[in-house]
Write a protein that holds these residues in place. Structure first.
Motif, PDB file in Angstrom:
ATOM      1  N   PRO A  46       0.812  -1.229   0.000  1.00 22.14           N
ATOM      2  CA  PRO A  46       0.000   0.000   0.000  1.00 22.14           C
ATOM      3  C   PRO A  46       0.842   1.274   0.000  1.00 22.14           C
ATOM      4  N   THR A  72      -3.555   3.314  -1.706  1.00 23.51           N
ATOM      5  CA  THR A  72      -3.848   2.441  -0.562  1.00 23.51           C
ATOM      6  C   THR A  72      -5.268   1.874  -0.542  1.00 23.51           C
ATOM      7  N   GLN A  88      -6.495  -1.984  -0.214  1.00 23.60           N
ATOM      8  CA  GLN A  88      -7.266  -2.309   0.992  1.00 23.60           C
ATOM      9  C   GLN A  88      -8.612  -2.932   0.610  1.00 23.60           C
TER      10      GLN A  88
END
Lengths: 108, 394
Positions: free
Chosen positions: B30, B35, B39
């Motif tokens: 990430p 990110t 995620q």
């Protein structure tokens, strides 16, 4: 060194892949050499220690005796000369052979 | 509005595309502003909604290394990154392309350090423009989703077999919420098809070597192959776009022209700024100004003939670069386009506007100012300053 017999970009596998196992024999590394091992047949006892130590399998043996040194693959590292117990192998500058043809001819 | 239209961020849209593609392996680390994509996708993995082997790595260098290994082994492989992450994986980015591995990677455009900055510019992906990857730039979340799906088909085509980067703008697109029209899972599955490995490493019947030493006697020939393969990807990109239009109704090309045909002046700009520019074009057109826009989608391979031709009728053109090429005669987009225009006899007056570095905003007034400057250049035939910086304080 590049030569005319080498393949063009359309003929070789893409991505630098080697698609055939055990084909490194086809890649001649003899031109990398600056010093050439020369064997004195009168001194050589055929103990084959050079054959054991050679990292490029360039000591060619037949019927228990050294037949020749494969100059198409020998890189001239000198390990054979250093290990020979009777100093039968001398490393000679390649410039001494400049006018001489190798077995396959024309590369030097 | 179709039943599949949702309000979603660019990152979530890209993650949803990857979920529908359902790759064999995803190895990713990430990094802001990517990110949220990783995620979200790791949630899909944890919830068992994909069959993907998700490899949690300790760096981007390892992420791309794992991708290279998995792709060579014979899997469909994806990752995603941004800015410094792309910089850290750089060594392996080149190896992925030169080993002909069709990895697809969203790159959420962010400024490269330093000084450290997390906001949008294109210095990260532009630094990778000579890596041998194909590059698709996306204006918005919809295009990020669509390009990610199309990139799989382009990369995996047997005539191409090269990795593809899909860019969209950090925060502006990655974190902004927009309306996105998703395709059905089955439609995407049928579109991307089953993965066809090419020279997989894990085939005991056919042992082979990836990544051997390649010196002065053959390296050049392999580079020549790469040059040819990326050039040959252009018709494939267009074929894939045509097929994609059939399932989505959304047309894609090498670039998008907006009010360009009868325009006298135009802006060339990548990604989200093209959206802002369309607004300005509409406003100025309403006032009778003949302004237009060209938004490149494919930057590698660069469609130099098509873009040069599309711009050749203009009186003046401004190329907007969201990255600098320090010491060069203009930013990367400018140097490509100015060089491409040599293909045609008539070269419009041209300027380079370097803008938006490190997330510096560009607004409608800025863009209108560029069009006004182009109008003055078209009338006078004179360019006061060829390479300009827009929005920086003196």
């Amino acid at each position: 060194m590049t030569t005319n017999k080498q393949k063009g970009w359309k003929e070789i596998p893409k991505g630098g892949l080697i698609l055939e196992a055990g084909n490194s024999e086809k890649y001649e590394t003899g031109s990398w050499r600056s010093l050439r091992p020369v064997r004195d047949e009168n001194k050589c006892t055929n103990c084959l220690i050079c054959w054991v130590y050679c990292p490029d399998s360039s000591i060619i043996v037949k019927d228990g005796k050294i037949k020749k040194i494969d100059y198409d693959h020998c890189k001239g590292c000198g390990i054979c000369a250093a290990e020979c117990p009777v100093n039968a192998i001398t490393m000679v500058d390649e410039s001494e052979f400049r006018n001489e043809k190798t077995e396959k001819g024309g590369k030097k | 509005m179709s039943k599949n239209t949702v309000a979603i961020t660019g990152n979530d849209a890209a993650a949803y595309a990857i979920k529908q593609i359902n790759p064999d392996v995803m190895a990713a680390y990430p990094i802001t502003p990517q990110t949220a994509l990783v995620q979200k996708f790791s949630e899909y993995v944890a919830d068992g909604l994909v069959k993907t082997e998700f490899v949690t790595v300790e760096s981007e260098h390892s992420a791309m290394s794992a991708c290279v290994g998995a792709a060579a082994a014979g899997g469909r492989v994806m990752t995603a990154t941004a800015a410094n992450g792309l910089a850290l994986m750089f060594e392996i980015v080149y190896i992925a392309a030169s080993s002909k591995l069709p990895i697809v990677m969203p790159v959420v455009n962010r400024a490269l350090s330093g000084p450290i900055n997390i906001h949008c510019d294109h210095s990260d992906s532009m630094a990778a423009r000579d890596s041998g990857w194909l590059q698709l730039y996306s204006e918005n979340a919809q295009e990020a989703y669509d390009n990610t799906i199309q990139a799989i088909r382009i990369a995996e085509n047997m005539k191409v077999r090269l990795p593809v980067m899909v860019m969209y703008d950090g925060f502006i697109t990655s974190h902004g919420i927009e309306m996105v029209d998703f395709l059905d899972d089955e439609v995407v599955h049928n579109f991307v098809g089953d993965y066809q490995p090419n020279n997989p490493l894990l085939d005991p019947e056919k042992p082979l070597t990836y990544g051997p030493l390649d010196l002065y006697d053959y390296y050049f020939e392999h580079k020549r192959q790469q040059a040819e393969d990326i050039k040959n990807s252009k018709p494939i990109i267009l074929d894939v776009a045509k097929e994609f239009e059939k399932i989505s109704g959304r047309p894609y090309g090498l670039f998008e022209s907006y009010q360009l045909e009868d325009a006298e002046t135009a802006i060339v700009v990548l990604s989200s700024t093209a959206g802002t520019t369309k607004e300005v074009v509409d406003e100025m057109r309403a006032k009778g100004k003949k302004v237009g826009l060209l938004k490149p989608r494919v930057f590698r391979p660069f469609p130099y003939q098509e873009i040069a031709k599309a711009l050749s009728h203009l009186k003046a053109v401004a190329i907007l670069d969201r990255s600098d090429s320090f010491g060069a005669f203009g930013g990367p987009l400018f140097t490509e386009i100015r060089s491409a225009m040599m293909e045609f006899g008539k070269i419009p007056e041209n300027i380079d506007i370097i803008y938006g570095l490190g997330g510096r905003d560009i607004n409608e007034q800025d863009i209108e100012g560029v069009y006004n400057q182009l109008d003055a250049i078209a009338k006078s035939g004179k360019v006061k300053e060829r390479i300009q910086y827009l929005g920086v304080r003196e």
